[in-house]
Structures are given as C-alpha cells and as structure tokens.
Design a protein around this motif. Structure first.
Motif, PDB file in Angstrom:
ATOM      1  N   ILE A 196       0.932  -1.538  -0.249  1.00  0.00           N
ATOM      2  CA  ILE A 196      -0.355   0.007   0.280  1.00  0.00           C
ATOM      3  C   ILE A 196       0.653   1.367   0.006  1.00  0.00           C
ATOM      4  O   ILE A 196       0.517   2.161  -1.163  1.00  0.00           O
ATOM      5  N   LEU A 197       1.735   1.330   0.758  1.00  0.00           N
ATOM      6  CA  LEU A 197       2.706   2.537   1.161  1.00  0.00           C
ATOM      7  C   LEU A 197       2.920   2.423  -0.359  1.00  0.00           C
ATOM      8  O   LEU A 197       4.032   3.685  -0.750  1.00  0.00           O
ATOM      9  N   GLY A 198       4.037   1.551  -1.067  1.00  0.00           N
ATOM     10  CA  GLY A 198       4.354   1.939  -2.246  1.00  0.00           C
ATOM     11  C   GLY A 198       3.540   2.213  -3.591  1.00  0.00           C
ATOM     12  O   GLY A 198       3.972   2.920  -4.316  1.00  0.00           O
ATOM     13  N   ALA A 199       3.066   1.836  -2.990  1.00  0.00           N
ATOM     14  CA  ALA A 199       1.658   2.137  -4.811  1.00  0.00           C
ATOM     15  C   ALA A 199       1.155   4.077  -4.082  1.00  0.00           C
ATOM     16  O   ALA A 199       0.339   4.468  -5.095  1.00  0.00           O
ATOM     17  N   LYS A 200       1.201   3.984  -2.482  1.00  0.00           N
ATOM     18  CA  LYS A 200       0.515   5.605  -2.687  1.00  0.00           C
ATOM     19  C   LYS A 200      -1.121   4.690  -2.672  1.00  0.00           C
ATOM     20  O   LYS A 200      -1.981   6.225  -2.969  1.00  0.00           O
ATOM     21  N   SER A 201      -1.352   3.894  -2.880  1.00  0.00           N
ATOM     22  CA  SER A 201      -3.128   3.985  -3.100  1.00  0.00           C
ATOM     23  C   SER A 201      -3.568   2.477  -1.904  1.00  0.00           C
ATOM     24  O   SER A 201      -2.724   1.171  -1.714  1.00  0.00           O
ATOM     25  N   THR A 202      -4.628   2.342  -2.047  1.00  0.00           N
ATOM     26  CA  THR A 202      -6.059   1.121  -1.359  1.00  0.00           C
ATOM     27  C   THR A 202      -6.374   0.846  -2.331  1.00  0.00           C
ATOM     28  O   THR A 202      -7.573  -0.121  -1.894  1.00  0.00           O
ATOM     29  N   LYS A 203      -5.938   1.329  -3.373  1.00  0.00           N
ATOM     30  CA  LYS A 203      -7.312   0.666  -4.617  1.00  0.00           C
ATOM     31  C   LYS A 203      -7.258  -1.211  -4.691  1.00  0.00           C
ATOM     32  O   LYS A 203      -6.605  -1.613  -4.485  1.00  0.00           O
ATOM     33  N   GLY A 204      -8.566  -1.378  -4.078  1.00  0.00           N
ATOM     34  CA  GLY A 204      -9.177  -2.931  -4.306  1.00  0.00           C
ATOM     35  C   GLY A 204      -9.521  -3.064  -3.388  1.00  0.00           C
ATOM     36  O   GLY A 204      -9.660  -4.048  -3.041  1.00  0.00           O
ATOM     37  N   LEU A 205      -9.186  -2.857  -2.053  1.00  0.00           N
ATOM     38  CA  LEU A 205      -9.337  -2.835  -0.887  1.00  0.00           C
ATOM     39  C   LEU A 205     -10.577  -2.241   0.172  1.00  0.00           C
ATOM     40  O   LEU A 205     -11.222  -1.146  -0.310  1.00  0.00           O
ATOM     41  N   SER A 206     -11.440  -3.413   0.736  1.00  0.00           N
ATOM     42  CA  SER A 206     -13.220  -2.460   0.787  1.00  0.00           C
ATOM     43  C   SER A 206     -12.895  -2.392   2.377  1.00  0.00           C
ATOM     44  O   SER A 206     -12.559  -3.028   3.292  1.00  0.00           O
ATOM     45  N   SER A 207     -13.553  -1.610   2.512  1.00  0.00           N
ATOM     46  CA  SER A 207     -13.151  -0.531   4.020  1.00  0.00           C
ATOM     47  C   SER A 207     -13.774  -1.051   5.659  1.00  0.00           C
ATOM     48  O   SER A 207     -13.434  -1.089   6.008  1.00  0.00           O
ATOM     49  N   ASN A 208     -15.056  -1.563   4.631  1.00  0.00           N
ATOM     50  CA  ASN A 208     -16.126  -1.669   5.421  1.00  0.00           C
ATOM     51  C   ASN A 208     -14.951  -3.280   5.556  1.00  0.00           C
ATOM     52  O   ASN A 208     -15.738  -3.944   6.404  1.00  0.00           O
ATOM     53  N   SER A 209     -14.282  -4.646   4.331  1.00  0.00           N
ATOM     54  CA  SER A 209     -14.272  -5.686   4.941  1.00  0.00           C
ATOM     55  C   SER A 209     -13.082  -5.913   6.104  1.00  0.00           C
ATOM     56  O   SER A 209     -12.784  -6.303   7.526  1.00  0.00           O
ATOM     57  N   VAL A 210     -12.095  -4.008   5.846  1.00  0.00           N
ATOM     58  CA  VAL A 210     -11.629  -4.505   7.194  1.00  0.00           C
ATOM     59  C   VAL A 210     -11.924  -3.764   8.023  1.00  0.00           C
ATOM     60  O   VAL A 210     -11.718  -4.313   9.333  1.00  0.00           O
ATOM     61  N   LEU A 211     -13.422  -3.118   8.469  1.00  0.00           N
ATOM     62  CA  LEU A 211     -13.444  -3.164   9.829  1.00  0.00           C
ATOM     63  C   LEU A 211     -14.437  -3.800  10.249  1.00  0.00           C
ATOM     64  O   LEU A 211     -14.248  -4.701  11.829  1.00  0.00           O
ATOM     65  N   LEU A 212     -15.168  -4.832   9.751  1.00  0.00           N
ATOM     66  CA  LEU A 212     -15.268  -6.240  10.054  1.00  0.00           C
ATOM     67  C   LEU A 212     -14.397  -7.161  10.400  1.00  0.00           C
ATOM     68  O   LEU A 212     -14.330  -7.786  11.598  1.00  0.00           O
ATOM     69  N   GLU A 213     -13.096  -7.409   9.878  1.00  0.00           N
ATOM     70  CA  GLU A 213     -11.964  -8.182  10.190  1.00  0.00           C
ATOM     71  C   GLU A 213     -11.346  -7.489  11.373  1.00  0.00           C
ATOM     72  O   GLU A 213     -11.181  -8.270  12.223  1.00  0.00           O
ATOM     73  N   VAL A 214     -11.467  -6.684  11.986  1.00  0.00           N
ATOM     74  CA  VAL A 214     -11.057  -5.865  13.315  1.00  0.00           C
ATOM     75  C   VAL A 214     -11.918  -5.485  14.078  1.00  0.00           C
ATOM     76  O   VAL A 214     -11.394  -6.255  15.267  1.00  0.00           O
ATOM     77  N   PHE A 215     -13.074  -5.902  14.431  1.00  0.00           N
ATOM     78  CA  PHE A 215     -14.258  -6.885  14.784  1.00  0.00           C
ATOM     79  C   PHE A 215     -14.176  -7.984  15.424  1.00  0.00           C
ATOM     80  O   PHE A 215     -14.342  -7.931  16.140  1.00  0.00           O
TER      81      PHE A 215
END
Length: 245
Positions: free
Chosen positions: A64-83
C-alpha cells in the motif's frame, strides 16, 4: 549442572509442556506419549503462528505504501476484520487462554488497524482515521474492564463467525466486480489462510473452546476463498482491466 537443568525445566514447563509431559519425556524417557506429543506440537505451532503474525500483514502494508493507494481494498471488510480479531483477543484474555493460542490476534489487530488508517489517509480522511484509532483504544479498554459483563464478551466472540464471513465475502465481491485483486498481498493472504488452518488444531488441543474452534474453521474457509481469487487473478492488474474496457 543442576541449576541449568532447573532452568531448562522451568522454560519448558512455562512455555511448551505441562509438568506431567516433562516428566513423561525427561524422567520416564517416554518420547512416544501421544497426548504429550500433540501438546508439544500444538504449543510449537501456536508460538510459530504468533511469531509469524508479527509480520503477516507487513507485505500488505508495504504494498500500500509503495503504491500510495488502497485501490481494491474494501474499508468495510477491514472494519469487520478488526471487529472479529478484537473479539477473539478480548475473549481469550478474559478467559485466560494461553498466549500461544491467541497471540496473533493482538498483532493482526494492530496491523489491520494500520491498513484501516491507510485506507482513510489515502482517501483524504486522515483526521477521521486518527479519531477512529483513539475511539478503538478506548473501546478495547472498556471491554477489558470489570464494567463489561462476561456474557457480552461471549456474545462478541459468537458474533465473530458472521463478521468473518461478511468481511471476506465483501472483499471477495470487491475482487469479482473489479476483475482483479488490486493492492491485496498474496503473501499476506496465503499466510492468513495457513495460520487459520493451523489454529483449528491448536484451539482443539489447548482450549477445547467450541466458539474458538468454529471461528477458525470459518476463517479458514473464507481465507481460502480470497487466496483462491489471488491465484485466479494472478496475472491480472487494474491496468489490464482498464484496457479491456
């Protein structure tokens, strides 16, 4: 010599073997005791998973840091994973399970939070990302405090199963709609899959907790779907999809 032996015994009994298994192996020289061998394997596997989890999502973060982008990643998926991982961590701490059975949840939580923050940051919502981190720390402190009923912690762990399923399905649908896996890291995905499969065995051996075992069975299936998509879309990049359009 005696001091070294006592130190060796203390180390093994503390981190790897119950006292009865130490006696079985080193006093009776019975190295083929199946229950103790299973326990030793489970402990070593669990500690290996915990050690590996320290870096399991670093390839994702670096990508992510190399691409300076989070394209293709779902914020909702990450939120549920944290949960989900937070629920497992809090449930294990409250029930005083051995660190070798849940330690990776701590490191996965920290790394997933970093990914979640980067999603907000590269979307132009850095302040919101910082606020979410502060609120998260406060929430975990509340869950671990005596103010939170044990029944609520158990319910939180039980809700992990649908949370994991929904989280992975959201990411799988995002991959399918995009026609590629974007900034998803193959190394991270395969390590998560392997770790969740191994955790089924260690949870059965060391906790016997049905909720924990069920959670890892479901996690293995869902992580397998993401890993399968990474293989399927291996040679496809976002640029390739744009050209087709």
């Amino acid at each position: 010599m005696a001091a070294a032996t006592d130190l060796f015994r203390t180390f093994l009994v503390t981190f790897l073997l119950p006292e009865k298994c130490y006696d079985e192996f080193f006093l009776r020289l019975n190295f083929l005791d199946v229950p103790c061998l299973k326990m030793l394997l489970s402990k070593c596997l669990g500690l290996g998973i915990v050690a590996g989890s320290v870096m399991v999502k670093l390839p994702q973060i670096v990508k992510i840091l190399g691409a300076k982008s989070t394209k293709g990643l779902s914020s909702n998926s990450v939120l549920l994973e944290v949960f989900a991982v937070t629920g497992s961590m809090v449930y294990s701490i409250i029930n005083r399970f051995p660190f070798s059975t849940w330690g990776e949840a701590l490191f996965l939580t920290v790394q997933t939070l970093v990914i979640g923050f980067l999603i907000q940051h590269y979307s132009g919502n850095t302040r919101r990302g910082v606020t979410c981190l502060v609120l998260y720390v406060g929430l975990v402190g509340l869950l671990l405090s005596p103010l939170t009923p044990r029944g609520l912690i158990t319910a939180l762990q039980a809700s992990n199963v649908p949370a994991v399923v929904i989280s992975r399905l959201i990411q799988a649908m995002t991959n399918y709609r995009n026609g590629h896996t974007g900034q998803l890291s193959a190394i991270t995905a395969f390590l998560l899959f392997a770790g969740s499969v191994a955790r089924i065995f260690t949870s059965v051996q060391e906790t016997g907790d049905t909720l924990m075992v069920l959670n890892y069975i479901v996690s293995s299936c869902c992580n397998g779907i993401i890993a399968g998509q990474l293989l399927y879309y291996w040679d496809v990049s976002p640029e390739d999809v744009k050209k087709k359009l």
